[in-house]
Every structure is written in C-alpha cells, then in structure tokens.
Design a protein around this motif. Structure first.
Motif, PDB file in Angstrom:
ATOM      1  N   SER B  56       4.006  -3.051   2.451  1.00 15.46           N
ATOM      2  CA  SER B  56       2.745  -3.520   1.876  1.00 15.46           C
ATOM      3  C   SER B  56       2.659  -3.160   0.395  1.00 15.46           C
ATOM      4  O   SER B  56       2.349  -4.011  -0.437  1.00 15.46           O
ATOM      5  N   HIS B  57       2.932  -1.924   0.045  1.00 22.23           N
ATOM      6  CA  HIS B  57       2.854  -1.474  -1.353  1.00 22.23           C
ATOM      7  C   HIS B  57       3.805  -0.303  -1.560  1.00 22.23           C
ATOM      8  O   HIS B  57       3.955   0.537  -0.679  1.00 22.23           O
ATOM      9  N   ARG B  62      -2.133   2.667  -2.318  1.00 24.97           N
ATOM     10  CA  ARG B  62      -2.445   1.321  -1.838  1.00 24.97           C
ATOM     11  C   ARG B  62      -1.917   1.094  -0.423  1.00 24.97           C
ATOM     12  O   ARG B  62      -2.584   0.516   0.419  1.00 24.97           O
ATOM     13  N   TRP B  64      -0.538   1.865   3.412  1.00 28.56           N
ATOM     14  CA  TRP B  64      -1.028   2.800   4.428  1.00 28.56           C
ATOM     15  C   TRP B  64      -0.802   2.245   5.814  1.00 28.56           C
ATOM     16  O   TRP B  64      -1.695   1.744   6.445  1.00 28.56           O
ATOM     17  N   GLY B 145      -7.196   2.312  -5.212  1.00 33.34           N
ATOM     18  CA  GLY B 145      -7.364   3.164  -4.029  1.00 33.34           C
ATOM     19  C   GLY B 145      -7.749   2.438  -2.767  1.00 33.34           C
ATOM     20  O   GLY B 145      -8.783   2.722  -2.160  1.00 33.34           O
ATOM     21  N   ILE B 146      -6.914   1.507  -2.346  1.00 36.62           N
ATOM     22  CA  ILE B 146      -7.253   0.694  -1.174  1.00 36.62           C
ATOM     23  C   ILE B 146      -6.552   1.193   0.088  1.00 36.62           C
ATOM     24  O   ILE B 146      -6.668   0.584   1.144  1.00 36.62           O
ATOM     25  N   ASP B 215       3.640  -0.267  -7.968  1.00 34.07           N
ATOM     26  CA  ASP B 215       4.036  -1.232  -6.944  1.00 34.07           C
ATOM     27  C   ASP B 215       5.386  -1.866  -7.263  1.00 34.07           C
ATOM     28  O   ASP B 215       6.033  -2.443  -6.392  1.00 34.07           O
TER      29      ASP B 215
END
Lengths: 329, 561
Positions: B56-57, B62, B64, B145-146, B215
């Motif tokens: 994902s990242h 980001r 998780w 911060g997602i 990223d």
C-alpha cells in the motif's frame, strides 16, 4: 485537406471532452466514496471529511471537473503547506490508493502495452493476411477449408483459456519458455523476446483468425471484379495481377479494421496483461477498477478513448491514400 | 482490521487493506518447511517475492496492514518489534532500537525509552531521540498520517496539532538527551510496548519525508534499503551498510537482497511456485488460490508448503437494529442453526479454514476455546418459536462476489432453510462493499465480513466491533450496531487494567459475555497456505503478520544458486 483535418481534429477534441465529462460524471455521482475506502479501520466521520477535503472531493461537481480539465493543460496544486505538490501539465491527478502521479503511472506502463500491441500486431498481420491470401488463391480446395476451419476454431478460443493453456504446456510442462514478464529490452533481446512471445501469441491468435477470414473474402470478391478480368485478359502475369491490381483494394477494409483494433489495443490488453501479470495499461485499468481508484480509472478511460478516436482519424487519412475513390480534394 | 487487509497480505487486494492485522500463530496442518529464525539459511543471495499487488505505501505512517508491516521490518526499525520465530516467539514484543520495552511511570501514563548504541540511518547518521520523536509526530500530519491510529489515540497532543511539518514540535514527546525519549499518554496504557510495534513509530531524520517522499524513496533504518522501485511492478532491496547486526537481536537478514515482483496473476504465481523453475526456487509468495489446494497434496510439494492461521475471524454480523434480529432469541437461533462445517467447505475446505466458535481467533493471547452455540436445529427452532417467528422470515445477507465468500453465503442460506429463514444473498461489488456495510443507513440484516487485530490482544479485537459508542454514520465497524451498557462498561474496565495478562484473560471472558447476546455468528478462522521455493530456508509463518512468511528470517539454503 487542411479544412478536413481541422474539422476532424475539432471533432476529436469534442468527443474527448464528452468522454471526459461523462466519465467524471459517472464517478462523481455513482461511484462509492473513496474517502471511506482510504479511511479504513478505526475510521471516524471527521477523518472521512478530512480525507474528502484533502482529495478535493468536497468541492461542487463543476469545480472539481474544471480543476481536472485545467490541470490537464496548465497543471494544478494538491495539498497545502509543506505537503503542497504541484502536479505539472498534463496533470491527470494522483492515485487515491498510492499517491503516485497518474501521468507517470501511464508513462511507466505504456511501453509495456505498446510492446504487447506492436508484437501481437506484427504477428497477426503476417499470419492473418498470409493465411487469408493463401486461402483465397486456393479457394475451394482442402487447404482453403482446413485453414478456414482452423481460423473459426482459433477465433472461438477465449484469450484467458488460451493464455493459461499455453502457459501450462510451454512453460510448466515443456519448459521451452520462461513465465511471461515485462522484461526490458536492455536486459537482453533474447530474454525480452521469450518473455513477450506468449502474450503476443495469445493476443494475435484471435485477431489473426479474424483477419484471415476477412482477407480471404475480400480477395475473393476483388478477384471477381471486372478490372481483374481485364488485367488477366491483357495477359499480365498472375503474380503481378495479384500484387498490382488485387491486393490494394482487397486490403483496404483490412487496413481500416487494423487501425481500429491496434488503437484499441494501445489502451491496454486487459485480459492478456492481467493473466500474464504484465504491468501495462490494461492491467492498471483492471487494478484501478478493483480498487475504485478514480483518477486512474479516469485516465485509462481517457487514454483508451484518445487512442480509438485518433486511430479513427489516422485510418480515415490512410484510407484516402489507399483508395483514390475516397480521396479528399 | 477488516478481512480484506489479510487478503492484501496474501497479495490479493491492497486497496481495502488499511490496517494491521495479527497473523497465523502456530502452524496448523501441513506445516513442515519452516525452520525457526533463519535456520539453515546461508548468508547471501537474493530472495524473490512474487505478489499480486504492490504494498500500500512505503511510508510507514501511511501503510498499515499485515503484509506491509511485515515488509517494513526489512527497511525500518522501531523502539520495539515482534520477535522472530514460529508460534509464540513471533508474537512476543521485544526491544528493537530501544534497550528495553519501556519504563512506565505515573501509573503507566508516562513511558521512557533509552536508545541502543550503534544504530544508524542508511546515510550513516545516528538514530537519535529527536529522530524517534519526529518520526512519531508525522502520524499527526493530516495528509500523511493515514495509517495506524495508535500514536494519535494514545499519546497526549493538543486537539489542533497537525504534525511536525505544520505545527512543529509536540511537547508531549520529550527528548531530554540524544538517547532518551519520553512519551506522555492521554491516559494510562499498560500495553504501550505493543502499540509501539505499529509502523508509525519509525524514526526519521528531522524535517524529512514531507509530502509523499518516503513512498518512493524511504530512509532506511533496518538491514535493507530500497535500491529501485517501480510502483506496481518491482521493488529491489539491497543491504544497508550502516545497519549493525550486533544492535539487532531480531533480524537475521541473511540474504544480500530481496526482489519483489508485483502485479502477477494469482494463478500464475501458484503455477510458478509449484513448478519451482530457475530463480523461482529462490522465491516465496502469498497464500495459494483455493483452486490450487488439490495440487499441493503430493509429497514433493507438501514439504515445500507452510500453513498457519491468518489470525482473523470471518463472521456474519447480525444487525440488531432490524426488526427480527433485534430479538436476542432470533440471533441465538441463527447461531445454533448455522452449520460451521458446511461453511468451512464453502470457504474451500479444511486446508484453508477451520470452523470458528468464539469471536477471537486462536492466535489471540489469553483466548479461551469454547463453543457457545454447537449446531442444534431443535434448539434453534424452539428459540424462533419463543420469539414468535416459528413461521420464519426473510433475511438479506450482504456478500462480496468472490468465490469463497459466495460458498460460505450459500452454506448459510442452506443451513437456515429448515427454519424457514429465507436468506437473500445480496452481492455488493468489492470496491463498495465496506462502504455500504459500514454505513448503518445502508447496511442490511447481515453481512459476511471479518476482522483481524492490530496485535494479538483482545484490545484491538473486541472494542472496535462491539463498543456501542463506536457506532458512527460512516466507516462504522460495529456492524451488529450493538450498544449494550454492560458490554461498554466492561470494555472500559478492561482498558484500565495495568496487568496485561489479566486484561487478556478478561477479554476472553468478555468474548463469552458478548456471544451471550449473539450479535455475530463466528464462521471460520482462515488459514494461510503458501508454497516456498526449493532453495528457501528459514521460512516460517509469523503470527504477527497475518500468517505471512517472516521476512526478517527467510533466506536461501544455498546462496550461490
């Protein structure tokens, strides 16, 4: 000619604009909220609102659409403060899922799709037209019937079935080819060729079969024309008759179809790329649809439309060159 | 975390995988090839990892999910991390950059950590307390911060704090010297060491990583660094020369590098792993497809197969706000009626799943095995009669149009037929499924979904699903919409416990308390079954990473091959 071209280009721009508008409208009105998907677990309504703001999803439709359009030609800014990112024109936005520039994603994947398309096109033109010509010349013979039956069978096999079957036979059982992958030409021409051969074969099979049938029927029709009888009556050599008088009119419809097929393929061979794991535009389209990655879906839709529309114009221009009866003055 | 995140881990669908999950603990049937921490692996060579989807990242604030958390350990280090080894070894929280798992004070409200010596970033700069503080502060950035929410949930911070790039320093993380970092929490939290394992506690040099820099080019603190990355296509890791093995008791880091290939078709990956030709002998992959199960039964393939729990529970939520399902007797009847064995068969059989009885999966620490609702049609019918629904009713079940989900849905439909409960299977496209079921205004009577914990404790399993105060209009995870005062009260009581073992035991009791109300039907605990290359050594499934192969221990038996 210049007026014709200007008219065609204006039409091209209008069609692309409409595709853009409708695609955007569909995503804006009908698709799920990407903010919720990005938010994930321990999500709160506040967090969703925050994501919507960051992505610009809280703006009215027309504002969003204008931002998108103007970004295509003038670039646009995303985020704020130190997180401000200027997206240079042509800006297609950033992937909701990966934050990657969609334009860069396309640039990265287009060579793979182009390689698949060009290789397959060479293969299906050679095999399809060759088989069609041979069949037409041998009309009514055992050769003709066998080739046309094969073509019918080949056109009936779905791509994904052929892909998996070929992979099993050539890679797993016989081990004569490696598993397909998007190898760069610089990694070695032989490996590059081997890696792409199976996708080319899979993609070319269906087209080659259709082109063989199309070529055959066109050539047979042309051979029955009065001007062909005249040419033969003049005592011209059969090969010369075929090459100089029969081929051009017979292959004109094939050229038209080829232009359209090839243009559509440049927008990505979705099934073949997905089955073989080739990271081209087609696979990107499949992935983005599965992930509801709207900017990417928008971009691949536009790209496919662009190729088809431009392909159409190019085909028309080539057509006029091939066939004096439709030449523009 | 939603079950989709587990699927991402096993390389299916990262888009929906948005949170961390716990993983497969003890290998179950068929485990064989896994050796404890890097046993049998030589030094050198390149391990290949074949995946359907990209991570994902690369930026740890980001990304998780179980898969990416596992990957992060190759390039990042935190103050604490999970151990390396099969079974409980992989679920222990151990010191990583810190010398201990933290010193609590102020009744677990303040936590102090001391950094080890000889810890460096990939550019050779030392990792200091300031870097730790900055790395954690990044979790508050509204745009970056997602990922994991635990920094924001636990550490005290002003309401309007927006991370280091916008708001500057956060005073509640102190750095009295270059080696010491002190966290001040909102309230006492005994298990802070476990929370620190989350990927948003990774240090970075102060001022770096604005926008999406990490990223594409992360700054490594772990044994490997990114050499090249083509998103969605490939990722190459090489050794980080500034990582000192002496400072790291967890990462064996045997190979010289890792090569990840993304975007491969699941069936193609399976085919490659089974064939094991050429460089694929040095490859590992995610979970096999259900269709491949029959082909891994040969002795040659079996000895290259690993199997273990993913650490999640697949369940059917029962929407308690709906007329019939508002009656606890009806929900209990459904629990008694659903035949878990047929559900397991629908999910691909016993190789891929085990029937679930409790809410928490077997990998949760302190979890007690119990079966509150063994299949009993007579009891189910009696309960329905008591509820005045002996003549049956209609029930709409939201499901994703995915083969295994469909199989389970049909098994449920068949199981409830004798009770005259007419189950209508409502297929919702995967891309919109979680939005629909997470929106109370849109969800139907029941949904087929799943949950994985962020670490192997009830703390990240039961409260998100059953705390009535968590019900929100969008992005809701309490799908049963159960708002029971006794359950809410008990959740608060357990959260205040300072003894982690006692808390885990209490969660196990809470599991039973919740199931008395029957807000869900636990269906299956899915397993990760994966085939490894013939030259792979030191591979085992780590409980803490959705049952994925622990990347910090895996290597090559013969690195020269």
């Amino acid at each position: 000619m210049a007026r014709y071209l200007a008219g065609r280009i204006a039409g091209l721009v209008l069609i692309l604009f409409l595709v853009c508008l409708f695609t955007y409208l569909i995503f804006f009105k009908l698709s799920p909220d990407p903010a919720v998907m990005i938010c994930g677990k321990t999500c709160t309504p506040e967090r969703i609102l925050q994501i919507r703001t960051v992505l610009g999803l809280d703006e009215p439709f027309l504002t969003q659409f204008w931002d998108f359009l103007s970004g295509l030609f003038a670039g646009r800014d995303y985020g704020s403060g130190v997180n401000l990112i200027h997206c240079q024109a042509p800006c297609l936005g950033y992937s909701f899922q990966t934050n990657q520039s969609v334009w860069e994603m396309i640039l990265d994947r287009l060579p793979v799709s182009a390689t698949v398309a060009v290789g397959a096109a060479v293969l299906w033109l050679l095999v399809g037209i060759g088989a069609g010509l041979f069949s037409a010349v041998k009309e009514g013979t055992w050769w003709d019937r066998t080739l046309m039956n094969l073509a019918l069978g080949g056109a009936s096999i779905p791509n994904y079935v052929l892909a998996l079957a070929l992979q099993y036979v050539l890679v797993v059982k016989l081990q004569v080819l490696p598993f397909p992958s998007a190898v760069a030409f610089s990694d070695g021409p032989a490996l590059w060729f081997q890696s792409y051969l199976m996708p080319w074969i899979v993609l070319a099979t269906g087209y080659a079969c259709l082109y063989a049938r199309l070529t055959r029927s066109n050539v047979i029709d042309t051979l029955a024309e009065n001007f062909m009888r005249t040419a033969r009556a003049k005592g011209l050599h059969p090969v010369l008759t075929m090459r100089r008088h029969a081929l051009r009119p017979a292959l004109t419809p094939v050229t038209t179809i080829f232009g359209m097929d090839f243009a559509a393929l440049l927008g990505g061979a979705l099934i073949t790329e997905t089955v073989f794991g080739l990271n081209g535009v087609g696979k990107m389209a499949a992935d983005s649809i599965a992930k509801n990655d709207q900017p990417v879906i928008m971009a691949v839709t536009l790209l496919a439309a662009f190729f088809v529309v431009v392909g159409n114009v190019v085909v028309d221009l080539v057509y006029t060159g091939l066939d004096p009866r439709v030449r523009i003055r | 975390m939603r079950r989709s995140a587990v699927l991402a881990t096993v390389a299916v669908f990262t888009a929906l995988a948005l949170t961390g999950c716990g993983g497969a603990s003890t290998p179950v049937s068929g485990a064989g090839a896994g050796d404890p921490a890097a046993a049998g692996a030589g030094t050198g060579g390149t391990v290949h990892f074949l995946l359907s989807s990209d991570y994902s990242h690369l930026d740890p604030v980001r990304g998780w999910d179980g898969g990416v958390n596992n990957f992060y350990r190759l390039i990042y280090r935190g103050l604490t991390t999970f151990g390396a080894g099969p079974g409980t070894e992989g679920t222990k929280v151990v010191p990583d950059l810190a010398t201990t798992t933290g010193t609590p004070s102020d009744d677990n409200k303040t936590w102090t950590f001391t950094l080890k010596d000889d810890i460096f970033f990939e550019d050779g700069k030392p990792i200091t307390s300031e870097a730790v503080k900055f790395g954690v502060e990044r979790a508050w950035d509204p745009e970056a911060g997602i990922g994991s929410p635990y920094a924001k949930l636990l550490i005290d911070a002003p309401k309007d704090y927006k991370g280091p790039y916008v708001s500057g320093d956060l005073d509640t993380i102190e750095t009295p010297d270059a080696k010491t970092v002190v966290f001040h929490l909102k309230k006492p939290y005994a298990d802070f060491a476990s929370a620190l394992v989350q990927p948003n506690f990774v240090p970075f040099p102060k001022g770096t990583g604005a926008a999406d820099a990490f990223d594409s080019k992360p700054i490594a603190s772990g044994p490997y660094k990114v050499e090249s990355y083509r998103r969605g296509a490939s990722l190459k890791l090489v050794r980080n020369p500034h990582w000192k093995a002496a400072s790291d008791t967890v990462r064996a880091a045997k190979p010289d590098g890792f090569e990840f290939t993304f975007g491969l078709d699941g069936a193609t990956i399976d085919e490659r792993m089974l064939a094991g030709q050429g460089a694929d002998a040095n490859a590992i992959a995610g979970a096999i497809q259900a269709a491949t199960v029959a082909r891994i039964q040969t002795p040659q393939i079996k000895e290259r197969t690993l199997s273990g729990y993913m650490g999640c529970t697949t369940y059917m939520s029962l929407n308690t706000t709906k007329k019939e399902l508002g009656d606890v007797r009806v929900r209990q009847a459904i629990n008694y009626a659903v035949n878990k064995d047929t559900v397991v068969a629908g999910d691909g059989g016993t190789t891929l799943a085990v029937k679930a009885t409790s809410i928490q999966p077997p990998t949760i620490v302190g979890r007690v095995d119990y079966d509150p609702y063994p299949t009993d049609m007579a009891k189910a019918q009696q309960l329905l009669n008591d509820a005045g629904l002996g003549g049956g009713f209609a029930l709409t079940l939201d499901v994703r149009p995915v083969a295994r989900q469909q199989g389970m849905a049909v098994a449920i439909q068949e199981a409830l037929k004798p009770l005259k409960i007419d189950v209508k299977i409502n297929n919702i496209d995967t891309s919109t499924f979680y939005e629909v079921i997470g929106t109370p205004a849109q969800q139907h009577d029941a949904a087929l979904t799943g949950w994985c914990p962020d670490w192997l404790s009830g703390a990240t399993f039961l409260p998100p699903l059953f705390d009535g105060r968590n019900i929100v209009a969008k992005g809701n995870s309490n799908l049963a919409q159960i708002d029971d005062e006794a359950i809410n009260k008990r959740i608060d009581e357990i959260a205040e416990m300072t003894d982690i073992d006692a808390a885990n035991a209490a969660y196990s009791e809470l599991d039973k308390q919740i199931m008395e109300k029957a807000p869900i039907v636990p269906l299956v605990y899915e397993k990760n079954v994966t085939v490894i290359g013939g030259n792979i050594a030191g591979a085992y499934l780590n409980d803490s990473f959705s049952g994925g192969i622990d990347l910090v221990s895996v290597g090559l038996e013969d690195p020269s091959k």
